[in-house]
Design a protein around this motif. Structure first.
Motif, mmCIF file in Angstrom:
data_model
loop_
_atom_site.group_PDB
_atom_site.id
_atom_site.type_symbol
_atom_site.label_atom_id
_atom_site.label_comp_id
_atom_site.label_asym_id
_atom_site.label_seq_id
_atom_site.Cartn_x
_atom_site.Cartn_y
_atom_site.Cartn_z
ATOM 1 N N ASP A 137 7.252 5.091 3.474
ATOM 2 C CA ASP A 137 8.050 5.924 3.648
ATOM 3 C C ASP A 137 9.102 5.635 3.700
ATOM 4 O OD1 ASP A 137 8.449 8.186 3.188
ATOM 5 O OD2 ASP A 137 6.874 9.070 5.721
ATOM 6 N N THR B 38 6.195 0.712 6.406
ATOM 7 C CA THR B 38 6.060 -0.450 5.517
ATOM 8 C C THR B 38 4.158 -0.097 5.721
ATOM 9 O OG1 THR B 38 7.054 -2.186 6.031
ATOM 10 C CG2 THR B 38 8.355 -1.245 4.006
ATOM 11 N N LYS C 52 8.720 2.914 -2.627
ATOM 12 C CA LYS C 52 7.866 1.138 -2.723
ATOM 13 C C LYS C 52 8.048 0.606 -1.582
ATOM 14 C CE LYS C 52 6.798 3.280 -7.520
ATOM 15 N NZ LYS C 52 6.469 2.469 -9.372
ATOM 16 N N HIS D 209 0.833 -1.331 -0.460
ATOM 17 C CA HIS D 209 -0.066 -0.254 -0.517
ATOM 18 C C HIS D 209 1.036 1.032 0.094
ATOM 19 C CE1 HIS D 209 -3.413 -2.742 0.132
ATOM 20 N NE2 HIS D 209 -2.872 -2.638 1.809
ATOM 21 N N ASP D 210 1.653 1.349 0.753
ATOM 22 C CA ASP D 210 2.159 2.601 1.320
ATOM 23 C C ASP D 210 3.978 2.637 1.453
ATOM 24 O OD1 ASP D 210 3.164 5.207 0.967
ATOM 25 O OD2 ASP D 210 1.559 5.720 2.389
#
Length: 588
Positions: free
Chosen positions: A80, A226, A94, A77-78
């Protein structure tokens, strides 16, 4: 269309009728439909894509089945990264399927780079990160491109709490997957193979900045976050069945490709989905003239489940496939704009070389090269021992890719601005290229469906296996003697040449020849490609020909007891190979 057949006279009347009926209309309509669908497995947009395919098959009068298996997949999903001692605003970040969903922080250690091969699923070579010490509590930063599965495992074993991989793409890193478990769902005794740490990918400029900071005296501290969902999810699998009007057996060809995608994934793999749909339409129209049946399948969970859809099918229909499937043909990434060669990405098992090469010559006249089948794509049928051809399709010529600044990727015709990134959009596909590739598949598949005797040369297969074993014999030197395997393979070559001469002379019936050729595939494909059991799946890591004997290359780096241990291992593996070769000889 502007594409013409290179040698129309080389095609049979039936093949010409197939080629003439192939149109861009239906395929391009699918591309336009899919260009608005982010077909991530386990989502409603994937279901919409499956329903579109089913609706069109119904319109063509093609018998179709929808299965809804529970597949073990991982949806990223995401992700950073936050620099704790530097000011930094990263570009796209990613995570990858089967990464750990968590947040960690620690000092960053740059661990160098490893050579990876994307077509082989980024297999790290022997000795990767050998000079890297204890990473306990640290985040590993590596210029590993599409970070390999083995590389991730090595870094985790060294104590890394997370991994950041620097990709070659300047704008955004490619999407990917971190598990070596083929099919996504592990056996109970292999659950430890799924990574237990978070993995993130950054683009090249951001990665170089992080690398400079990590190597500087003051170092770099990162927080890495993550977010994924890893679970069992129901995913539609579409299968079409076209019965041959002249079929006298239950034998069939399995033609297949995945319909899930990263983003809208036009050239990976909406173009393949479009080709499969058009071939279903055309083969149904000409079904009365087919001598064998054809099954056409659209797989889910290729990208987020490590080929979970095709693996489920291989498990569910294992005995039908073992007994009746004469070939499996993968349709992935055809029709990329400006793809004019078949030199980089197409592969096939050795016995299919003549069939594929002739079809490429006759339909396209384009250059081509033979490649050993990678442990990748939806080749979920290797362990069953099924002859395979194509995995990927045509490619943009190497010189053109270099001129455009493309780096190596494993699909989309070599377009690194399309493969596994958000810009794999409709403009990346070409109408002429797609029609040409569909025609090539049509002719090559038809030549299996309507062959009196299956067009697979196992003498060539045996020669390829023999060549590999002779190479391992040279690698082993005085440490191990592969002469039993070499002698058995030489005898098999002779037997096969005599068998094919007898078939050509009419001394062996077509029915007997076909059953023998099919059973030879079950033996020799497994010897050449896999190490695990017939109803298992080898892991999704790079492999060498005759993988059970490939460890012979390690002797040079071993000493002491390890030499003896490998000799013991190879003795047993050679016994197994020789037994299989002898079984092949008994068939003849």
């Amino acid at each position: 269309m502007s594409q013409t057949i290179a040698d129309s006279e080389a095609l049979s009347d039936f093949e010409r009728s197939l080629v003439d009926d192939i149109s861009v209309d239906e395929p391009w309509a699918l591309l336009e439909e899919f260009s608005d669908l982010n077909r991530l497995s386990g989502t409603e947009e994937e279901v919409k894509a499956a329903e579109y395919i089913l609706d069109r098959l119904d319109a063509f009068g093609v018998d179709a089945n929808r299965y809804d298996p529970d597949l073990y997949i991982s949806q990223p999903h995401d992700a950073d990264i936050r620099t704790l001692n530097k000011e930094f605003e990263p570009g796209p970040v990613k995570t990858v399927s089967f990464s750990e969903s968590t947040t960690v922080q620690g000092d960053v250690e740059y661990v160098g780079e490893v050579e990876t091969g994307l077509l082989a699923e980024g297999a790290a070579g022997e000795g990767a990160f050998a000079d890297v010490g204890d990473l306990s509590g640290k985040i590993a930063l590596t210029a590993a491109g599409s970070l390999s599965i083995r590389a991730t495992s090595i870094l985790e074993d060294k104590g890394a709490i997370g991994v950041v991989a620097i990709h070659e793409h300047d704008r955004e890193p490619h999407n990917g997957i971190a598990t070596p478990v083929w099919g996504g769902a592990p056996r109970l005794d292999e659950t430890e193979k799924i990574p237990g740490i978070p993995v993130v990918n950054v683009n090249n400029p951001d990665g170089e900045t992080l690398k400079d900071w990590a190597l500087a005296e003051e170092g770099l501290e990162l927080e890495l976050e993550t977010d994924l969902t890893t679970d069992w999810m129901e995913c539609p699998l579409v299968e079409a069945r076209v019965e041959g009007g002249n079929s006298e057996s239950d034998d069939f060809v399995l033609l297949h490709g995945h319909y899930d995608s990263w983003y809208v994934g036009i050239t990976d793999n909406a173009t393949g989905d479009a080709g499969l749909l058009e071939l279903a339409r055309v083969f149904e129209k000409h079904s009365d003239d087919l001598d064998r049946d054809i099954r056409i399948a659209w797989w889910p969970a290729h990208s987020t489940g490590r080929y979970a859809g095709s693996t489920w099918y291989a498990d569910e229909f294992a005995h039908e496939l073992d007994e009746n499937c004469v070939a499996q043909v993968n349709m992935d990434s055809p029709g990329a704009k400006d793809a004019t060669d078949y030199t980089d990405m197409s592969c096939w098992t050795p016995e299919a070389h003549g069939l594929v090469g002739d079809a490429i010559d006759d339909v396209t006249g384009a250059p081509y090269e033979e490649h050993f089948p990678h442990r990748a794509g939806d080749y979920s049928f290797d362990n069953l021992g099924i002859t395979g051809f194509f995995m990927l399709s045509s490619n943009i010529p190497t010189a053109e890719r270099e001129e455009r600044g493309f780096h190596e990727v494993g699909g989309c015709g070599g377009n690194s601005d399309a493969w596994h990134v958000s810009t794999d959009t409709l403009d990346k596909a070409g109408e002429d290229e797609l029609v040409r590739d569909i025609r090539l598949y049509a002719v090559s598949v038809a030549r299996v469906l309507n062959a009196d005797v299956l067009p697979f040369d196992h003498a060539r297969n045996a020669a390829a296996i023999l060549d590999a074993v002779e190479g391992y014999d040279e690698d082993a030197g005085d440490h191990f003697d592969f002469s039993p395997a070499i002698e058995a393979l030489e005898a098999l070559e002779t037997d096969l040449e005599e068998f094919y001469d007898a078939v050509e002379a009419g001394d062996v019936s077509a029915a007997k020849a076909n059953e023998t050729i099919k059973q030879l595939s079950r033996i020799l494909t497994r010897v050449n490609l896999v190490s695990e059991g017939q109803f298992e799946q080898d892991p999704a890591v790079g492999r060498q020909p005759v993988p059970r004997l490939a460890p012979a290359a390690k002797f040079e780096a071993l000493e002491g007891d390890d030499v003896k241990f490998l000799q013991t291992q190879l003795k047993r593996e050679q016994n197994a190979v020789v037994a299989e070769v002898r079984r092949a000889r008994r068939l003849l």
